[in-house]
Motif scaffolding. Structure first.
Motif, short mmCIF file in Angstrom:
data_model
loop_
_atom_site.label_atom_id
_atom_site.label_comp_id
_atom_site.label_asym_id
_atom_site.label_seq_id
_atom_site.Cartn_x
_atom_site.Cartn_y
_atom_site.Cartn_z
N UNK A 175 0.87 -1.18 0.00
CA UNK A 175 0.00 0.00 0.00
C UNK A 175 0.90 1.23 0.00
N UNK A 176 0.79 2.05 -1.04
CA UNK A 176 1.63 3.24 -1.19
C UNK A 176 0.94 4.46 -0.61
N UNK A 177 1.69 5.48 -0.23
CA UNK A 177 1.08 6.70 0.32
C UNK A 177 0.14 7.35 -0.69
N UNK A 178 -0.89 8.00 -0.15
CA UNK A 178 -1.88 8.68 -0.99
C UNK A 178 -1.23 9.83 -1.74
N UNK A 179 -1.75 10.10 -2.92
CA UNK A 179 -1.23 11.21 -3.73
C UNK A 179 -2.36 11.77 -4.57
N UNK A 180 -2.14 12.97 -5.09
CA UNK A 180 -3.14 13.61 -5.95
C UNK A 180 -2.86 13.22 -7.40
N UNK A 181 -3.85 12.64 -8.05
CA UNK A 181 -3.75 12.21 -9.44
C UNK A 181 -4.69 13.07 -10.29
N UNK A 187 -3.76 21.92 -22.16
CA UNK A 187 -4.52 22.98 -21.51
C UNK A 187 -4.20 23.08 -20.03
N UNK A 188 -3.47 22.14 -19.49
CA UNK A 188 -3.14 22.17 -18.08
C UNK A 188 -3.62 20.91 -17.38
N UNK A 189 -3.68 20.97 -16.09
CA UNK A 189 -4.04 19.81 -15.27
C UNK A 189 -5.50 19.92 -14.82
N UNK A 190 -6.22 18.82 -14.80
CA UNK A 190 -7.63 18.83 -14.41
C UNK A 190 -8.00 17.50 -13.76
N UNK A 191 -9.16 17.52 -13.08
CA UNK A 191 -9.72 16.30 -12.50
C UNK A 191 -8.91 15.71 -11.37
N UNK A 192 -8.27 16.56 -10.54
CA UNK A 192 -7.46 16.04 -9.43
C UNK A 192 -8.32 15.32 -8.40
#
Length: 746
Positions: A175-181, A187-192
């Motif tokens: 089990x790996x540490x939580x992260x923002x995906x 156009x950039x980053x979306x749906x985090x």
């Protein structure tokens, strides 16, 4: 020598007793005693329980953390087990070969979607990692590993190279540490979203592993139980796996043992280690716990203020109660003196003795007169409405002749549920009469409600027929009696006038006959125009008698149900429907009498008809009677008739084949014309009609299965032409196949 009491001393004691027995003093002292007891109880409770509050709060937070730990541990174990089981699917290995098998990839994606539909796993996605082809597959797409994790599942903590390195790591479950995906494009980053990656490897499939992307925020919202939102999860190396969004970034202390709490820098850290090695932590500020056990200045001030207000309110209330009582006593004492009997309060002695005598006398007189007048009015109205004239006089003197009136007639019908309770119908009607009387009296105080028959209630209201409150009152009665709908229902009519009481009553009785055929309460305000009753035509009557005589229950039921269907569509009155059912029962009885067959069950049907209130009940009653009658007739007709018996069995086994009269006659070694004539004479049906009826009955059963098409059902029962099937189905059922399926699937 006995000491003599001086007059001054005796007078002083009498004066003190008189003052202390005053209503004002007694009330005020009683209020003060109650206030003192309540204050004592509050102070005792605070002092006694203050010491245990802290221990209870610590126990409460420990129990909450245990529940959270159990929830997370069970979920992690379930994810591990479910994902590992999913990895055993042999189809997963077929995606990767010398090259990517996209057909198997699409099939695997469908299985992934099915697997992720289990909401109890809290998984957003499941990633399949193939080392040989460098291919990553998830529920909605497949791509090379670099594209997948640089674009679609981009994270600052986990790059594509990180996931490639995991192929050579020796662990089987991690089990790996939580992260923002999120998704990264031009156009950039979306749906985090915050996800916890859980890696599962299968020994049987080298160069392959799975990543379960667990929704961290959803897991926290569903699994965490605490009044505080500061929550942490550490792994065995004290690395933070998850931190709630409201948690502060603090340096956590060292935790010894499997569970407990540590207080550091004014903060309680409740911790518990799970079977997986994870440590679950709730951070509770000391102020949250300590504030519950310290004396609060606001509480003390509020308590003092409450006591002061209570004392003042007690004094004012005692004065308000004592003043009118004192005035009553002064007025009573002017015309009578107190009786010898005494209670603790002198004012109550006088009030009790004097006013109770007056009320008792008045009540006895009023009750006697009321009972006699009510009884006389009841018999007077009953005699007039039923045209009964008493030999000792005319009861019409009780009937007002110059006031408009409305007669509200209530016909009660009881359902079988009431008889299961073993409740007498007449007694049940009396209870309903009390309901009706109470509701009507609220609007019309001079109304009269009485029971005319065992199942009939009559209310007389003195008002105009156009009064809108009449309808509102009846709707209120219907609403109140809605709670008893499983035991009974009513037919309510309203009729009125100014002169002829009997004519109004007879009009109400006629309105009862206009009731529609169902088991709901109905309110009938006007005489509706009755359409011409639906009856059997001469040809239908002949067809009915012929099929009853031959025992052909299928045709009889079809004919009867068509008539009932028309009645239901026309919303015929209950009287018309019951008369039709009774006519069918009498025809069946006559048919059985002609054959000298026992028809006792038909008489039972006529008795049960009185309890029949819906079309469903009517259909069941008629079907039972007609089928029983036909069975008895067929038993007599088919006895020792091997030809008819052979035809029945042959059609039952070969209805899906090409059946002709010639083929069946050949098997019986008889001529075609003889079989046709014999079959019609014995059964009342033509051979081809009977073949079609058997096939349609089989088709009806198939159409109840939603996965069978109408064309397939037609072929299964022997129809090669769909138009012929539709025509025959409509002829025997009254519906097309699609209409039949739609009606039955509701």
């Amino acid at each position: 020598m006995k000491e003599e009491k001086s007059p001054e001393r005796m007078f002083s004691r009498f004066t003190f007793k008189e003052k202390t027995s005053s209503l004002f003093i007694r009330l005020l002292v009683s209020f003060l005693i109650i206030i003192a007891l309540l204050v004592s109880f509050i102070l005792f409770s605070v002092v006694f329980y203050r010491g245990s509050i802290k221990a209870e709060l610590i126990k409460y937070n420990t129990l909450n953390l245990k529940n959270t730990t159990d929830n997370y541990e069970n979920l992690i174990a379930m994810i591990h087990s479910s994902v590992l089981t999913f990895s055993l699917d042999p189809e997963l290995q077929k995606v990767q070969g010398q090259s990517i098998d996209y057909v198997n990839a699409v099939s695997t994606m469908q299985k992934l979607q099915m697997f992720l539909s289990n909401r109890l796993l809290y998984l957003e996605n499941l990633m399949l990692m193939y080392k040989d082809t460098g291919f990553a597959l998830e529920r909605s797409r497949g791509a090379d590993i670099s594209t997948m994790y640089d674009r679609y599942y981009n994270s600052a903590d986990y790059s594509a190279s990180f996931w490639n390195d995991q192929f050579v790591q020796p662990y089987k479950f991690h089990v790996l540490p939580a992260s923002s995906f999120g998704e990264q494009d031009y156009r950039g980053r979306s749906g985090d979203r915050t996800l916890i990656p859980i890696v599962v490897k299968n020994d049987q499939i080298p160069n392959f592993y799975l990543i379960a992307m667990a929704n961290a925020d959803l897991m926290y919202a569903e699994l965490h139980h605490s009044i505080n939102d500061n929550f942490y999860i550490l792994n065995a190396r004290n690395q933070q796996i998850f931190t709630s969004s409201s948690s502060q970034q603090v340096t956590l202390p060292l935790f010894e043992g499997n569970s407990g709490y540590v207080k550091q820098d004014g903060v309680y850290y409740f911790y518990m280690k799970g079977a997986s090695g994870f440590i679950y932590i709730n951070m509770i500020p000391d102020t949250t716990i300590s504030s519950q056990v310290r004396w609060n200045f606001s509480f003390v001030l509020l308590l003092i203020l409450t006591i002061a207000i209570s004392v003042v309110a007690s004094f004012l209330l005692s004065v308000r109660l004592n003043t009118p009582v004192k005035r009553i006593i002064d007025s009573i004492q002017k015309w009578n003196t107190p009786l010898p009997w005494e209670s603790g309060i002198k004012e109550f002695n006088i009030i009790h003795d004097k006013i109770s005598d007056i009320l008792k006398t008045s009540r006895d007189i009023h009750q006697d007169m009321s009972e006699k007048e009510s009884l006389l009015r009841y018999y007077a109205y009953s005699n007039v409405l039923k045209k009964i004239r008493h030999q000792n006089g005319d009861s019409s003197t009780w009937i007002p002749s110059d006031r408009p009136f409305v007669l509200l007639l209530f016909q009660v019908n009881y359902k079988s549920m009431l008889h299961r309770l073993e409740v007498d119908e007449e007694r049940a009607t009396s209870f309903i009469r009390e309901y009706v009387n109470r509701i009507i009296s609220e609007t019309y105080s001079d109304s009269l409600t009485f029971q005319m028959e065992n199942d009939q209630i009559l209310s007389i209201v003195f008002t105009e027929m156009a009064d809108p409150n009449i309808k509102l009152t009846l709707e209120q009665i219907n609403h109140v009696l809605e709670a008893e709908r499983e035991y009974c229902f009513l037919t309510i009519t309203a009729s009125g006038g100014t002169e002829d009481w009997n004519e109004a009553y007879q009009k109400g009785l006629e309105q009862l006959k206009m009731r529609k055929f169902d088991d709901e309460t109905q309110i009938i305000m006007d005489n509706e125009k009755q359409d011409e009753e639906i009856r059997l035509s001469q040809a239908q009557e002949e067809e009915l008698d012929a099929n009853l005589y031959s025992g052909n229950d299928t045709v009889v039921l079809q004919l009867v149900r068509r008539v009932l269907g028309r009645m239901r569509k026309r919303n015929e009155s209950a009287q018309s429907v019951l008369q039709f059912i009774e006519s069918i029962a009498l025809r069946t009885q006559k048919n059985l009498q002609q054959r000298s067959i026992d028809h006792t069950f038909v008489r039972h049907t006529l008795i049960e008809l009185q309890k029949c209130h819906t079309y469903e009940e009517a259909d069941a009653l008629l079907a039972s009677m007609i089928q029983s009658s036909s069975l008895l007739i067929r038993e007599i007709k088919d006895k020792r008739d091997h030809i008819i018996h052979f035809v029945y069995e042959y059609l039952e086994e070969h209805y899906d084949k090409d059946i002709t009269l010639d083929a069946v006659a050949d098997k019986l070694n008889i001529s075609r014309s003889y079989l046709s004539t014999y079959f019609k004479e014995k059964t009342g049906n033509y051979f081809v009609d009977y073949v079609n009826s058997v096939r349609i009955n089989k088709a009806k059963k198939l159409l109840l299965k939603p996965d069978i098409r109408i064309q397939d059902a037609a072929q299964f029962v022997g129809y090669q032409n769909i138009n012929s099937f539709n025509r025959m189905f409509k002829k025997f059922t009254g519906f097309t196949p699609s209409e039949f399926r739609k009606n039955e699937m509701r």
